[in-house]
Design a protein around this motif. Structure first.
Motif, PDB file in Angstrom:
ATOM      1  N   ASN A   1       0.868  -1.349  -0.085  1.00 21.82           N
ATOM      2  CA  ASN A   1      -0.182  -0.216  -0.103  1.00 21.82           C
ATOM      3  C   ASN A   1       0.939   1.281  -0.111  1.00 21.82           C
ATOM      4  OD1 ASN A   1      -1.880   2.054   0.320  1.00 21.82           O
ATOM      5  ND2 ASN A   1      -2.695   1.159   2.225  1.00 21.82           N
ATOM      6  N   ARG A   2       1.044   2.026  -1.179  1.00 19.74           N
ATOM      7  CA  ARG A   2       1.904   2.972  -1.203  1.00 19.74           C
ATOM      8  C   ARG A   2       1.452   4.275  -0.206  1.00 19.74           C
ATOM      9  NH1 ARG A   2       3.588   5.207  -5.603  1.00 19.74           N
ATOM     10  NH2 ARG A   2       3.708   3.454  -7.020  1.00 19.74           N
ATOM     11  N   SER A   3       0.065   4.262   0.106  1.00 21.17           N
ATOM     12  CA  SER A   3      -0.375   5.538   0.824  1.00 21.17           C
ATOM     13  C   SER A   3       0.266   5.400   2.308  1.00 21.17           C
ATOM     14  CB  SER A   3      -1.755   5.471   1.078  1.00 21.17           C
ATOM     15  OG  SER A   3      -2.340   4.302   1.660  1.00 21.17           O
ATOM     16  N   GLU A   4       1.098   4.221   2.660  1.00 23.51           N
ATOM     17  CA  GLU A   4       1.416   4.151   4.211  1.00 23.51           C
ATOM     18  C   GLU A   4       3.013   4.781   4.137  1.00 23.51           C
ATOM     19  OE1 GLU A   4       1.453  -0.046   4.569  1.00 23.51           O
ATOM     20  OE2 GLU A   4      -0.314  -0.421   5.273  1.00 23.51           O
TER      21      GLU A   4
ATOM     22  N   THR B   1       5.669   7.546   4.230  1.00 24.34           N
ATOM     23  CA  THR B   1       5.653   8.953   4.747  1.00 24.34           C
ATOM     24  C   THR B   1       6.897   9.973   3.917  1.00 24.34           C
ATOM     25  OG1 THR B   1       6.802   8.247   6.674  1.00 24.34           O
ATOM     26  CG2 THR B   1       4.658   8.321   6.913  1.00 24.34           C
TER      27      THR B   1
ATOM     28  N   THR C   1       9.276  10.032   0.345  1.00 24.85           N
ATOM     29  CA  THR C   1       9.613   9.254  -1.052  1.00 24.85           C
ATOM     30  C   THR C   1      11.087   9.887  -1.462  1.00 24.85           C
ATOM     31  OG1 THR C   1       7.471   9.281  -1.834  1.00 24.85           O
ATOM     32  CG2 THR C   1       9.012   9.459  -3.370  1.00 24.85           C
TER      33      THR C   1
ATOM     34  N   LEU D   1       8.468  -0.090  -1.809  1.00 26.85           N
ATOM     35  CA  LEU D   1       7.751   0.234  -0.685  1.00 26.85           C
ATOM     36  C   LEU D   1       8.909  -0.313   0.428  1.00 26.85           C
ATOM     37  CD1 LEU D   1       5.941   1.777   0.979  1.00 26.85           C
ATOM     38  CD2 LEU D   1       4.497  -0.448   0.922  1.00 26.85           C
TER      39      LEU D   1
END
Length: 489
Positions: free
Chosen positions: A346-349, A351, A353, A455
């Protein structure tokens, strides 16, 4: 013929074609690296002796090599999750060497990066904790500016991690009977049949690529008698630079695990592309077939054919290992369906990049700096984000436990990218979804076009004194300066 094919062809001619003819000889028996099984307990410290030696690759010639407790390569070490491995790594090769535990989730203080070089005549005694799940890992030279030559000459071995689930799984696991470890390498040999390694401008450009396939230190093709039923192959691409495409002569490859452990379920594919440093485990069903061959394409799946294909009027695919059923009853379990609990990444996890551009064409200005910083690249330099490797510079600072997205791009060619101290999940590879066999836990990702994104989370500390590395795993590119270092605090 494009420029890259020409360079590969020029390198092949400079080494002579003796190696290619060796690859066409009669099949030999598959050698088995000695097994050091520590899963039942550890009695005292575990010795690993790095020493110069002489080795016959199967052509009758004696080559000068390095070995780890052997004349060439090292043992297959089998350990269990929860153990701490007390190694004594003794160096007698005549020069400094660092030994890296590739794939292990361990602190930087025992990772074996270039800051932990062992002087000739000295012993390094790390206590290496095994905390991760079952996985196929390896160890190899990681000496600054010398990784490519030392690894090519034989400083590499396998470290298999088992856990309760893998030990109880309904899978083949009898070493040398239905469970085999295969270390794939490409070598160059001179007219006398002796292994050679030479650095040229073309080698700095593309990495060293020999034209003879070697498996477990023996020139292919090879043969192995096996019982009926499922046979497990744990495969490492230990080439310095060459990508390999694997397939079976009959039927699909049934992939059950990647670098960091089991896949969610078995993936049946026609072929698997392996970059240098990657590992995959596959099952071969020998229950209703007398023989089957593991095929290796030395062009790494290059559909344009390459120099050798045009020279010899065909491809460069070799049946590296033929499995022949010996009639004995073997592992009679069925092909597994469910293997591990893996939810999609899940890339939304994430914080944070971070972006990394791997650069081959840095210009002349950086060459002198790169050389002064210990990078070996002839008259040139390679870099990541505009900087060749510098042992005194920390490039990234990571916070322990944070999930991050690392984005990797390149300015030319196909490159494998490795991150120390972790396993990660691939979000995209070359701008697209990774193949199904690469959707499990990994520590290698490759990129040529677009972005590759992973990730990742780091759970162990790495200080400025012993930082982690990230780098291209074409070993000559790493030695050229295509490497950086980071802390985790």
């Amino acid at each position: 013929m494009n420029r890259r094919q020409f360079l590969v062809g020029s390198t092949a001619l400079s080494f002579g074609l003796a190696g290619f003819s060796h690859a066409q000889s009669a099949a030999r028996a598959l050698p088995l690296p000695p097994l050091m099984d520590l899963t039942g307990g550890i009695d005292g410290r575990v010795p690993l002796m790095l020493a110069p030696s002489n080795h016959d690759f199967g052509n009758g010639a004696i080559s000068q090599t390095f070995g780890i407790n052997s004349t060439y390569l090292g043992p297959v070490i089998r350990a269990r999750q929860g153990q701490t491995l007390p190694f004594d790594v003794s160096n007698t090769i005549g020069e400094g060497v660092a030994l890296h535990w590739h794939g292990l989730h361990i602190p930087g203080s025992v990772d074996g990066g270039p800051h932990q070089e062992i002087e000739d005549g000295a012993t390094w005694s790390p206590d290496v904790p095994i905390v991760q799940h079952a996985s196929m890992n390896w160890f190899h030279s990681h000496t600054h500016g010398k990784t490519a030559r030392q690894t090519y000459n034989g400083l590499a071995g396998i470290l298999l991690v088992e856990d309760d689930a893998s030990l109880s799984a309904d899978l083949p696991k009898t070493y040398g009977v239905d469970d085999f470890t295969l270390i794939l390498q490409d070598k160059a040999f001179n007219g006398a049949g002796e292994m050679i390694y030479q650095l040229t401008g073309e080698v700095f450009e593309d990495g060293f690529q020999g034209e003879t396939l070697v498996v477990n230190g023996a020139i292919a093709p090879l043969t192995q008698a096996v019982p009926s039923g499922l046979v497990r192959l744990r495969i490492l691409n230990a080439c310095n630079a060459r990508f390999l495409t694997l397939s079976l002569a009959t039927g699909p490859l049934s992939v059950i695990a990647s670098d960091g452990g089991f896949l969610a379920s078995t993936v049946d594919v026609e072929s698997v592309l392996m970059s240098p440093g990657e590992r995959y485990e596959v099952l071969v069903d020998m229950s209703s077939i007398q023989s089957n061959g593991l095929q290796v394409d030395l062009d790494g799946g290059d559909n344009e054919g390459g120099f050798l294909a045009s020279l010899f009027g065909g491809g460069t695919t070799l049946t590296a290992l033929t499995l022949t059923q010996n009639g004995d009853p073997g592992f009679q379990g069925s092909m597994p369906n469910r293997l591990a609990n893996l939810s999609p990444p899940n890339r939304s996890e994430a914080t944070v990049t971070r972006s990394f551009e791997l650069q081959m064409d840095t210009g002349a200005d950086l060459a002198a700096l790169a050389f002064a910083w210990g990078n070996i690249c002839g008259d040139g330099a390679m870099a990541i984000n505009g900087q060749p490797m510098n042992m005194d510079r920390i490039d990234e600072e990571v916070r322990k436990g944070d999930k991050e997205i690392w984005r990797i791009s390149v300015d030319d060619q196909l490159h494998p990218f490795h991150i120390h101290g972790c396993s990660f999940r691939i979000l995209s590879q070359q701008g697209a979804a990774p193949p199904a066999y690469a959707q499990g836990w990994k520590d290698m990702v490759h990129v040529e076009e677009g972005w590759s994104e992973v990730l990742v989370r780091f759970d162990h500390q790495a200080t400025a004194e012993t930082p982690y590395m990230y780098h291209c795993h074409i070993l000559e590119h790493e030695d050229c300066g295509m490497m950086g270092q980071f802390t985790v605090t």
